[in-house]
Write an enzyme that holds these catalytic residues in place. Structure first.
Site, mmCIF file in Angstrom:
data_model
loop_
_atom_site.group_PDB
_atom_site.id
_atom_site.type_symbol
_atom_site.label_atom_id
_atom_site.label_comp_id
_atom_site.label_asym_id
_atom_site.label_seq_id
_atom_site.Cartn_x
_atom_site.Cartn_y
_atom_site.Cartn_z
ATOM 1 N N CYS A 293 39.150 35.562 30.228
ATOM 2 C CA CYS A 293 39.615 36.900 29.842
ATOM 3 C C CYS A 293 41.138 36.901 29.978
ATOM 4 O O CYS A 293 41.754 35.844 30.077
ATOM 5 C CB CYS A 293 38.956 37.981 30.697
ATOM 6 S SG CYS A 293 39.307 37.836 32.462
ATOM 7 N N THR A 294 41.756 38.076 29.992
ATOM 8 C CA THR A 294 43.221 38.151 29.973
ATOM 9 C C THR A 294 43.870 37.543 31.217
ATOM 10 O O THR A 294 44.732 36.681 31.123
ATOM 11 C CB THR A 294 43.678 39.621 29.853
ATOM 12 O OG1 THR A 294 42.889 40.248 28.843
ATOM 13 C CG2 THR A 294 45.136 39.721 29.503
#
Ligand SMILES: [Zn+2]
Ligand SMILES: [Zn+2]
Length: 354
Positions: free
Chosen positions: A199-200
């Protein structure tokens, strides 16, 4: 004691401009047992306000999740302060690839039930039994492995403008939905495949990986520090970059460019574009992808009706908004029906058939 912002965003932006000093965009998170989040919240606000730190921070009984803008000159003092808090000593800081002095214009430290709205019922599984954290090099090796299933744990509007090559990008609006979807898809491969997720900044994978282990997946891996940290590592170590397009971020910058590929298209004309914008009609505020020429043609709006509304005098616009309530679900609306080229393929085909 001043425990809240006393400057408007506009006043803050002017101060930042006058100061003319570089600011760093930083994020970090930490799961830890926090007995009194309110107390921590106030402590952080007082100290960070002193250091001219801005950003959006969530504090909960389960930990802290912070997105910040820190004056470069105060970085050392900021870091020393973090290190003085036992559970934040040496916490991994994800430092942005592209900085923007105006990434955040307020300091908001909020007490929440959870630090990520993941929709999971934490009491139903062991959240500490996480997947194996891997660095960029190991991650690259893993995603080259034909036995790997690579999953993007972010939302559709994030992966739309950039993602790892060959990643599954669930077409969902919420994190919770994607968990079920992926489990369903991989039901037959819980033991033989590598489930690799990213994810980020890493935070969303922390619980997702534990959830999948609980669901019977045997080989669960997560990218340590997420995309932000990955990019730092490939640059520092001269590794191959396997991320294409832009990394969506949750501040004024909207995204940071990782590779030159433009993988999305303008939601209005279908030309290659990967710049998110919010509709200029405040009552709409729709988040969508718009190319420069549509931006000009549509006056920064998502539709002709929004264009008509922003032409009205301000008081009339305000009257129209009355009673509608300001929608904070701006991302959910990213697939509004009137945009012909939004990501949802089914709708694109329907539009083409007409
Ligand atoms: Zn366009
Ligand atoms: Zn609009």
């Amino acid at each position: 004691m001043q425990l809240y912002n006393n400057l408007s965003a506009k006043e803050r932006a002017e101060l930042i401009e006058q100061a003319g000093k570089e600011r760093l965009t930083i994020s970090f998170y930490k799961y830890a047992k926090i007995g009194n989040p309110k107390l921590l919240r106030n402590h952080l606000f007082i100290k960070w306000n002193e250091l001219d730190v801005l950003g959006r921070i969530y504090v909960a009984n389960e930990g802290i999740n912070a997105q910040l803008s820190v004056p470069a000159d105060n970085f050392e003092a900021f870091k020393n302060h973090l290190d003085s808090i036992v559970f934040l000593e040496n916490v991994r800081l994800n430092i942005a690839i592209e900085h923007d002095n105006y990434a955040f214009l307020k300091l908001k430290v909020k007490v929440r039930k959870k630090i990520v709205a993941d929709g999971l019922d934490d009491d139903t599984f062991d959240v500490t039994d996480k997947g194996t954290h891997v660095n960029a090099e190991r991650f690259n090796d893993l995603i080259d492995d034909p036995n790997t299933v690579l999953v993007d744990m972010r939302n559709h509007y994030e992966s739309e403008i950039g993602h790892f090559k060959n990643a599954i990008t669930p077409d969902v609006d919420t994190f919770r939905e994607s968990l079920d979807l992926i489990e369903e898809d991989l039901r037959a491969h819980k033991e033989d495949k590598n489930l690799v997720m990213y994810c980020t900044g890493g935070i969303r994978c922390e619980k997702a990986s534990a959830y999948y282990k609980h669901k019977g997946f045997k080989n669960v891996f997560q990218l340590e520090g997420g995309i932000i940290n990955y990019v730092r590592q490939i640059e520092a170590e001269g590794l191959e970059n396997k991320f294409i397009g832009k990394n969506f971020v949750f501040d004024q910058r909207r995204s940071e460019r990782i590779s030159d590929d433009v993988i999305a298209q303008c939601h209005q004309c279908g030309e290659p574009a990967d710049m998110h914008t919010n509709c200029a009609n405040e009552a709409c505020h729709l988040l969508f992808i718009q190319c420069d020429s549509c931006k000009e043609k549509m006056n920064n709006c998502c539709s002709t009706s929004c264009m008509e509304i922003i032409e009205l005098p301000y008081e009339e616009q305000k009257a129209l908004r009355r009673g509608q309530g300001n929608s904070n679900d701006i991302f959910k609306k990213g697939r509004a029906d009137h945009l012909p080229f939004k990501k949802d393929l089914r709708n694109i085909f329907e539009t083409l058939k007409k």
